[in-house]
Scaffold this motif. Structure first.
Motif, PDB file in Angstrom:
ATOM      1  N   MET A   1      -1.741   0.777  10.426  1.00 20.43           N
ATOM      2  CA  MET A   1      -2.999   0.988   9.792  1.00 20.43           C
ATOM      3  C   MET A   1      -2.070   1.368   8.486  1.00 20.43           C
ATOM      4  SD  MET A   1      -4.545   4.835   9.096  1.00 20.43           S
ATOM      5  CE  MET A   1      -6.167   5.234   8.314  1.00 20.43           C
TER       6      MET A   1
ATOM      7  N   ASP B   1      -3.816   1.346   4.092  1.00 17.15           N
ATOM      8  CA  ASP B   1      -5.246   2.139   3.957  1.00 17.15           C
ATOM      9  C   ASP B   1      -6.054   2.082   4.625  1.00 17.15           C
ATOM     10  OD1 ASP B   1      -3.860   1.508   1.272  1.00 17.15           O
ATOM     11  OD2 ASP B   1      -4.401  -0.900   0.789  1.00 17.15           O
ATOM     12  N   SER B   2      -7.592   1.752   5.235  1.00 16.73           N
ATOM     13  CA  SER B   2      -8.092   2.214   5.811  1.00 16.73           C
ATOM     14  C   SER B   2      -8.189   0.845   7.477  1.00 16.73           C
ATOM     15  CB  SER B   2      -9.703   1.931   4.973  1.00 16.73           C
ATOM     16  OG  SER B   2      -9.643   1.281   4.455  1.00 16.73           O
ATOM     17  N   LYS B   3      -7.194  -0.247   6.848  1.00 14.86           N
ATOM     18  CA  LYS B   3      -6.865  -1.091   7.853  1.00 14.86           C
ATOM     19  C   LYS B   3      -6.617  -0.856   9.674  1.00 14.86           C
ATOM     20  CE  LYS B   3      -8.184  -4.561   4.873  1.00 14.86           C
ATOM     21  NZ  LYS B   3      -8.232  -4.842   3.361  1.00 14.86           N
TER      22      LYS B   3
ATOM     23  N   TYR C   1      -0.398   4.626   2.001  1.00 13.16           N
ATOM     24  CA  TYR C   1      -0.612   4.486   3.192  1.00 13.16           C
ATOM     25  C   TYR C   1      -0.259   3.988   4.274  1.00 13.16           C
ATOM     26  CZ  TYR C   1      -2.987   7.985   6.358  1.00 13.16           C
ATOM     27  OH  TYR C   1      -3.379   8.641   7.636  1.00 13.16           O
TER      28      TYR C   1
ATOM     29  N   THR D   1       0.459  -1.044   0.160  1.00 18.03           N
ATOM     30  CA  THR D   1       0.447  -0.080  -0.009  1.00 18.03           C
ATOM     31  C   THR D   1       0.679   1.709  -0.023  1.00 18.03           C
ATOM     32  OG1 THR D   1      -1.859   0.963   1.171  1.00 18.03           O
ATOM     33  CG2 THR D   1      -0.202   0.061   2.608  1.00 18.03           C
TER      34      THR D   1
END
Length: 146
Positions: free
Chosen positions: A135, A137-139, A122, A120
């Motif tokens: 963290m 992505d959004s996990k 991010y 990822t």
């Protein structure tokens, strides 16, 4: 305060005089130092993808953390001491490989454990109590410290 770069330096707060300076061991165009973390009298920073423990008095390397990634790193992230380990994200240059959260022994830099996760752009790393939080992505993943 240190925000990353090609040279890691310690300066005296009173007058700004340089106490010591350390350049990365690898290729200066690709390797760089990540942010510094100080825990007690221990100083940690990542050089490329490798967590390092440095002597805060003179900048000498006390240990270099373990990583299996091939090639040279483009990423210098945070070395986060928590529990009996120093945690860091391994983001090698091989774009198809998964990323890793590595835990190195705080005492000598030997690998304790690793957690693979999908590549990822991010990532963030934080800790509180006996947990390390990753963290990507959004996990958010909460892991128990050692």
């Amino acid at each position: 305060m240190y925000l990353g770069g090609y040279t890691l330096e310690a300066v005296r707060i009173a007058d700004g005089e340089r106490i010591w300076s350390v350049k990365p061991h690898g290729d200066l165009y690709r390797e760089r130092w990540g942010p510094v973390t100080v825990s007690g009298n221990r100083l940690y920073a990542t050089e490329g993808i490798y967590p390092r423990r440095l002597d805060p008095r003179d900048g000498s390397q006390l240990w270099s953390g373990y990583s299996e990634s091939a090639g040279t790193a483009l990423y210098a992230g945070r070395a986060l001491p928590q529990g009996h380990a120093v945690w860091s994200i391994d983001k090698s240059v091989v774009a198809t490989d998964p990323m890793e959260l590595d835990a190195a022994k705080a005492v000598d830099g030997g690998r304790l454990w690793r957690y693979e996760f999908p590549r990822t752009d991010y990532t963030r790393l934080a800790a509180d109590g006996n947990r390390v939080f990753l963290m990507h992505d959004s996990k958010v993943v909460a892991l128990t410290t050692f």
